[in-house]
Design a protein around this motif. Structure first.
Motif, PDB file in Angstrom:
ATOM      1  N   ASN A 220       0.846  -1.267   0.022  1.00 30.02           N
ATOM      2  CA  ASN A 220       0.070   0.162   0.118  1.00 30.02           C
ATOM      3  C   ASN A 220       0.934   1.358  -0.042  1.00 30.02           C
ATOM      4  N   THR A 221       2.035   1.363   0.642  1.00 29.62           N
ATOM      5  CA  THR A 221       2.736   2.470   0.875  1.00 29.62           C
ATOM      6  C   THR A 221       4.283   2.128   0.272  1.00 29.62           C
ATOM      7  N   TRP A 222       4.851   3.090   0.176  1.00 28.21           N
ATOM      8  CA  TRP A 222       6.366   3.007  -0.049  1.00 28.21           C
ATOM      9  C   TRP A 222       7.207   2.382   0.965  1.00 28.21           C
ATOM     10  N   GLU A 223       6.432   2.454   2.306  1.00 29.93           N
ATOM     11  CA  GLU A 223       7.216   1.704   3.473  1.00 29.93           C
ATOM     12  C   GLU A 223       7.234   0.504   3.190  1.00 29.93           C
ATOM     13  N   ASP A 224       5.886  -0.238   2.729  1.00 27.44           N
ATOM     14  CA  ASP A 224       5.832  -1.387   2.513  1.00 27.44           C
ATOM     15  C   ASP A 224       6.731  -2.071   1.451  1.00 27.44           C
ATOM     16  N   PHE A 225       6.793  -1.172   0.382  1.00 32.35           N
ATOM     17  CA  PHE A 225       7.868  -1.721  -0.709  1.00 32.35           C
ATOM     18  C   PHE A 225       9.197  -1.824  -0.071  1.00 32.35           C
ATOM     19  N   TYR A 226       9.743  -0.714   0.743  1.00 27.74           N
ATOM     20  CA  TYR A 226      10.963  -0.908   1.443  1.00 27.74           C
ATOM     21  C   TYR A 226      11.150  -2.384   2.101  1.00 27.74           C
ATOM     22  N   ASP A 227      10.109  -2.513   3.091  1.00 28.79           N
ATOM     23  CA  ASP A 227      10.100  -3.789   3.835  1.00 28.79           C
ATOM     24  C   ASP A 227      10.108  -4.736   3.012  1.00 28.79           C
TER      25      ASP A 227
ATOM     26  N   THR B  78      15.455   6.944  -2.787  1.00 27.53           N
ATOM     27  CA  THR B  78      16.157   6.134  -3.861  1.00 27.53           C
ATOM     28  C   THR B  78      17.628   5.729  -3.452  1.00 27.53           C
ATOM     29  N   ALA B  79      18.153   6.826  -3.077  1.00 25.52           N
ATOM     30  CA  ALA B  79      19.581   6.781  -2.639  1.00 25.52           C
ATOM     31  C   ALA B  79      19.821   5.619  -1.369  1.00 25.52           C
ATOM     32  N   LYS B  80      18.806   5.739  -0.346  1.00 23.24           N
ATOM     33  CA  LYS B  80      18.817   4.959   0.858  1.00 23.24           C
ATOM     34  C   LYS B  80      18.726   3.424   0.187  1.00 23.24           C
ATOM     35  N   MET B  81      17.840   3.163  -0.783  1.00 25.03           N
ATOM     36  CA  MET B  81      17.474   1.927  -1.317  1.00 25.03           C
ATOM     37  C   MET B  81      18.902   1.298  -2.053  1.00 25.03           C
ATOM     38  N   ILE B  82      19.441   2.124  -2.602  1.00 27.03           N
ATOM     39  CA  ILE B  82      20.723   2.066  -3.203  1.00 27.03           C
ATOM     40  C   ILE B  82      21.970   1.617  -2.343  1.00 27.03           C
ATOM     41  N   GLN B  83      22.009   2.393  -1.337  1.00 28.26           N
ATOM     42  CA  GLN B  83      23.096   2.182  -0.331  1.00 28.26           C
ATOM     43  C   GLN B  83      22.747   0.946   0.530  1.00 28.26           C
ATOM     44  N   GLU B  84      21.799   0.700   0.377  1.00 29.44           N
ATOM     45  CA  GLU B  84      21.370  -0.831   1.070  1.00 29.44           C
ATOM     46  C   GLU B  84      21.334  -1.923   0.431  1.00 29.44           C
ATOM     47  N   GLY B  85      21.620  -1.673  -0.742  1.00 26.77           N
ATOM     48  CA  GLY B  85      21.905  -2.830  -1.829  1.00 26.77           C
ATOM     49  C   GLY B  85      20.334  -3.360  -2.176  1.00 26.77           C
ATOM     50  N   LEU B  86      19.446  -2.567  -1.986  1.00 23.94           N
ATOM     51  CA  LEU B  86      18.005  -2.928  -2.362  1.00 23.94           C
ATOM     52  C   LEU B  86      17.678  -2.629  -3.940  1.00 23.94           C
TER      53      LEU B  86
ATOM     54  N   TYR C 219      13.217  20.407 -18.490  1.00 27.06           N
ATOM     55  CA  TYR C 219      12.824  19.023 -17.655  1.00 27.06           C
ATOM     56  C   TYR C 219      13.990  18.001 -18.005  1.00 27.06           C
ATOM     57  N   ALA C 220      14.507  18.015 -19.151  1.00 28.60           N
ATOM     58  CA  ALA C 220      15.497  17.107 -19.614  1.00 28.60           C
ATOM     59  C   ALA C 220      16.764  17.369 -18.884  1.00 28.60           C
ATOM     60  N   ILE C 221      17.083  18.681 -18.825  1.00 28.51           N
ATOM     61  CA  ILE C 221      18.354  18.948 -18.191  1.00 28.51           C
ATOM     62  C   ILE C 221      18.453  18.477 -16.577  1.00 28.51           C
ATOM     63  N   VAL C 222      17.288  18.690 -15.846  1.00 29.41           N
ATOM     64  CA  VAL C 222      17.344  18.404 -14.441  1.00 29.41           C
ATOM     65  C   VAL C 222      17.331  16.986 -14.524  1.00 29.41           C
ATOM     66  N   ASN C 223      16.534  16.331 -15.169  1.00 27.19           N
ATOM     67  CA  ASN C 223      16.359  14.760 -15.162  1.00 27.19           C
ATOM     68  C   ASN C 223      17.674  14.010 -15.450  1.00 27.19           C
ATOM     69  N   THR C 224      18.372  14.453 -16.279  1.00 27.71           N
ATOM     70  CA  THR C 224      19.817  13.975 -16.579  1.00 27.71           C
ATOM     71  C   THR C 224      20.603  14.104 -15.518  1.00 27.71           C
ATOM     72  N   GLU C 225      20.592  15.202 -14.850  1.00 29.69           N
ATOM     73  CA  GLU C 225      21.625  15.540 -13.742  1.00 29.69           C
ATOM     74  C   GLU C 225      21.202  14.931 -12.500  1.00 29.69           C
ATOM     75  N   ILE C 226      19.836  14.835 -12.114  1.00 31.56           N
ATOM     76  CA  ILE C 226      19.487  13.986 -10.843  1.00 31.56           C
ATOM     77  C   ILE C 226      20.009  12.302 -11.186  1.00 31.56           C
ATOM     78  N   LEU C 227      19.609  11.850 -12.297  1.00 30.03           N
ATOM     79  CA  LEU C 227      20.146  10.677 -12.570  1.00 30.03           C
ATOM     80  C   LEU C 227      21.353  10.418 -12.479  1.00 30.03           C
ATOM     81  N   THR C 228      22.424  11.377 -12.941  1.00 27.66           N
ATOM     82  CA  THR C 228      23.783  11.080 -12.722  1.00 27.66           C
ATOM     83  C   THR C 228      24.350  10.912 -11.385  1.00 27.66           C
ATOM     84  N   ALA C 229      23.452  11.813 -10.581  1.00 25.75           N
ATOM     85  CA  ALA C 229      23.727  11.865  -9.100  1.00 25.75           C
ATOM     86  C   ALA C 229      23.434  10.410  -8.383  1.00 25.75           C
ATOM     87  N   LEU C 230      22.263   9.765  -8.959  1.00 28.55           N
ATOM     88  CA  LEU C 230      21.947   8.615  -8.453  1.00 28.55           C
ATOM     89  C   LEU C 230      22.782   7.471  -8.888  1.00 28.55           C
ATOM     90  N   THR C 231      23.281   7.741 -10.206  1.00 29.78           N
ATOM     91  CA  THR C 231      24.317   6.645 -10.769  1.00 29.78           C
ATOM     92  C   THR C 231      25.544   6.686 -10.106  1.00 29.78           C
TER      93      THR C 231
END
Lengths: 312, 426
Positions: free
Chosen positions: B178-185, B237-245, B387-399
């Motif tokens: 139901n929630t993103w909390e559930d998704f995380y669990d 998303t960053a937290k999920m990445i860091q925990e290997g999820l 939009y595309a500029i922001v999207n690309t840069e946020i994605l670069t940060a996550l990568t």
């Protein structure tokens, strides 16, 4: 159109009427210019105009649709104060060194080998060395992209694994991405340079080597005192073309980092492309082109300076 | 100087477009009477299957001839950009993808305002949010008619969930998510039981969360608002990445494609309707292992296009009449059955046959019904031309967080700097 008589007339009247023959000459010249005009017209539209327009745009702010706004040197100061531009320049220079130097050295060695009398099936080897150059860059880039796969099962990650190196994330690693792109450039252009060197080697008269043999010169001496000096103009040519080519490196990095424009693989031309077609800033893109143009002039001059000292 | 410049540009373009300009001559040569013969140039990209519909339209309208020109998406937009910019060579009808719409809205004076050609009469046919994306901020200028959309759902691997001891049926899973909390669990459970990440690409997780916000990167005054709107999605998303999820593959890479076939992760949240074709293409053997359900906390939209009429067209009336027909609920249903383009006309969502569409590859799920529910819940969003500029840069940060183990906060700050630098130049 001139009438029939006028064609014969100059022959008889030539000593008396210089004016007449002058206009004939003019006509001939005009015909000549007309014959060569298609090149100049096409060059003016597709070559000269974009170059001049780019210089014009470099001093304006323009998004491609609206009004152009004159901003003076602002575009240049924006570019020169952008660390990303300097990063893209240093990337370009690093990839130039990584890709071009080994390319020229190995090109000479390969050409020397292909020119040697002991090798059989020369034409097959020559064709296969030239093959990569004929291959489409996009296809090459895609194949190399697969070989430089980020996963441990990627070809290059398996190879470095044999030497006990951990898998590299090629698409985001600073050096990994540069090495991947340089490898691609090397593979594609080494054959091209080899063929040029081969042509140069074959132009060296065999008598020189024969005379040297009679005088008791060693192979090393023959290379040092005959081959290299005689090959000098060719070496200068290849250094020039590959320097300019390397500074304009675009397709390979575009395919490797395209959608992300990651700074690890950003070259100057890719930076320019991103400014123009991703960010709609045609002014700064044109300013980048002008700066690159000046850099190429400077590096070419340095090349001339160094080249003139080779073999002296 | 300027006139000279545009003249030369136009000349160059005219030369390069000689191949596609003969229609203009035909059209203008017979310009008399009400039954005048009209030829319309129509540029589209991707697999639309529109030729079938065009044939049908031409049968009913013998005086109209439509020349379909299909190409690759980026090429089409670049060609349109060049011809609009030069003022010569644009078609009568051009398809524009939603992510490119704002860019072309900058040049709205080079397009017909469809409101002046009775667009208002058709508004009721379409989803509100989709209709709004095709107009300017106050709605006075309608630049395009909506075609397909890309409502999103959550794709998942039944085999992976099964080995993690989780429910594999769509309804049961939905009830537990139901929630993103559930998704995380649930991600924690998947990781513990199978060692696999919950999701493969940081981008899809981030997109799914972002698309639930009513504002994304810019407000309607074009001010950057990412700190308030999507920072939470980034942090999650960053937290999920860091925990290997969440894994580290980028979209559209070969390894991303092969991971679909191998089932090396459990879920793809935020996957649009057209992604079904991508999954099938990458994992032809995995039929029945994939299924789909709702995304926790609501769906988003990814992709879809608009049909516009550039000012250069000499026959705006005929062009509008045709695109109104092509985007009608009846035609869109045909496009859906033919090529899987998901309709932007909610009328269709009531259609029995449409709702009964199931997909064996996706475990026999009623795909049309699930995406129709998603489409109804999408919030209208102002995208903005950058939009595309922001999207690309946020994605670069996550990568960078995913592949270089970089610090998410530092990466975020750097991304904001890069974004502001690029936007400041326009």
């Amino acid at each position: 159109m001139p009438d029939v008589n006028s064609e014969k007339a100059p022959l008889n009247k030539k000593p008396f009427s210089t004016k007449r023959s002058f206009s004939e000459k003019k006509k001939e010249a005009l015909a000549g210019y007309l014959y060569i005009s298609p090149f100049f017209i096409l060059f003016a539209i597709f070559g000269l105009f974009p170059i001049l327009f780019s210089f014009y745009l470099g001093f304006h702010r323009w998004n491609g649709f609206g009004e152009m706004e004159y901003v003076g040197f602002k575009n240049f100061s924006l570019i020169l104060s952008d660390p990303l531009f300097w990063k893209s320049l240093s990337n370009t220079i690093i990839m130039w060194i990584l890709g071009t130097l080994p390319q020229l050295l190995i090109g000479i060695i390969l050409a020397y080998a292909l020119n040697a009398t002991i090798i059989k099936f020369k034409s097959i080897f020559r064709v296969s060395v030239f093959m990569p150059y004929v291959t489409s860059t996009v296809a090459v880039a895609i194949v190399f992209g697969i070989m430089f796969n980020d996963q441990p099962f990627g070809l290059f990650n398996i190879i470095i694994g044999w030497f006990g190196v951990d898998p590299i994330n090629w698409s985001t690693s600073d050096w990994g991405l540069k090495i991947a792109i340089s490898t691609m450039v090397f593979w594609r252009w080494v054959g091209y340079n080899t063929i040029i060197y081969l042509a140069g080697l074959q132009a060296i008269p065999g008598e020189l080597y024969e005379a040297a043999t009679i005088d008791g010169a060693t192979t090393r001496q023959k290379i040092q005192y005959i081959t290299i000096p005689m090959l000098k103009p060719i070496i200068i040519l290849t250094v020039f073309t590959s320097t300019i080519g390397a500074l304009q490196l675009f397709t390979e990095p575009l395919i490797m980092v395209g959608r992300t424009y990651r700074e690890e693989g950003l070259t100057v031309v890719l930076y320019l492309y991103r400014e123009a077609f991703n960010n709609m800033a045609f002014g700064t893109a044109s300013a980048t082109a002008i700066i690159l143009f000046l850099i190429i002039i400077v590096l070419s001059s340095i090349n001339v300076f160094i080249a003139n000292r080779i073999g002296k | 100087m300027k006139k000279f410049v545009s003249l030369l540009t136009a000349g160059a373009l005219a030369l390069s477009l000689v191949g596609c300009s003969d229609s203009d001559e035909k059209a203008s040569s017979s310009k008399s009477g009400s039954d005048e013969k009209v030829t319309l140039d129509f540029w589209v990209f991707g697999s639309t299957g529109y030729q079938k519909l065009i044939d049908e339209y031409q049968n009913d309208h013998p005086n109209v001839k439509i020349k379909l020109n299909e190409g690759e998406m980026n090429d089409m937009h670049n060609n349109l950009f060049t011809s609009i910019s030069a003022g010569s060579g644009a078609p009568d009808i051009a398809m524009i993808e939603v992510s490119q719409m704002e860019k072309f809205k900058e040049a709205s004076e080079r397009f017909y305002n469809l409101n002046e050609y009775g667009a208002g009469d058709y508004e009721k046919n379409f989803l509100d949010w989709k209709w709004q994306q095709g107009q300017n901020v106050d709605g006075s200028f309608q630049m395009g008619f909506p075609t397909d959309i890309g409502p999103t759902a959550l794709f998942y691997r039944k085999d992976v969930l099964d080995s993690a001891g989780l429910p594999t049926e769509s309804e049961d899973l939905s009830a537990k998510l139901n929630t993103w909390e559930d998704f995380y669990d649930m991600a924690k459970t998947v990781k513990e039981k199978t060692g696999k990440p919950m999701s493969d690409s940081p981008e899809l997780v981030f997109n799914a969360l972002r698309d639930q916000q009513s504002e994304h990167y810019f407000n309607e005054k074009d001010e950057l608002i990412i700190e308030e709107s999507v920072k939470d999605a980034y942090d999650y998303t960053a937290k999920m990445i860091q925990e290997g999820l969440v894994g580290k593959n980028s979209l559209w890479t070969p390894e991303w494609g092969s991971a679909m076939a191998e089932g090396s992760y459990a879920m793809m949240p935020g996957a649009p309707a057209w992604m079904m074709g991508v999954v099938k293409g990458n994992a032809p053997e995995a039929g029945g292992k994939w299924s789909l359900t709702n995304i926790p906390e609501g769906a988003g939209n990814w992709g879809g296009s608009f049909l516009t009429v550039p000012k250069e067209s000499k026959h705006p009336e005929e062009a509008v009449e045709f695109i109104a027909w092509l985007t009608s609920p009846e035609s869109q249903l045909k496009s859906f059955n033919d090529m899987g383009l998901f309709p932007s006309t909610p009328d269709v969502y009531e259609n029995e046959d449409f709702l009964a569409t199931t997909d064996e590859y996706f475990s026999g799920q009623p795909t049309a019904k699930i995406f129709a529910e998603a489409a109804k819940s999408v919030k209208p969003v102002y995208m903005g031309k950058n939009y595309a500029i922001v999207n690309t840069e946020i994605l670069t940060a996550l990568t960078n967080v995913a592949t270089k183990k970089a610090d998410p906060e530092k990466e975020w700050t750097k991304a904001v700097e890069r974004i502001e630098k690029q936007i400041g130049r326009q």
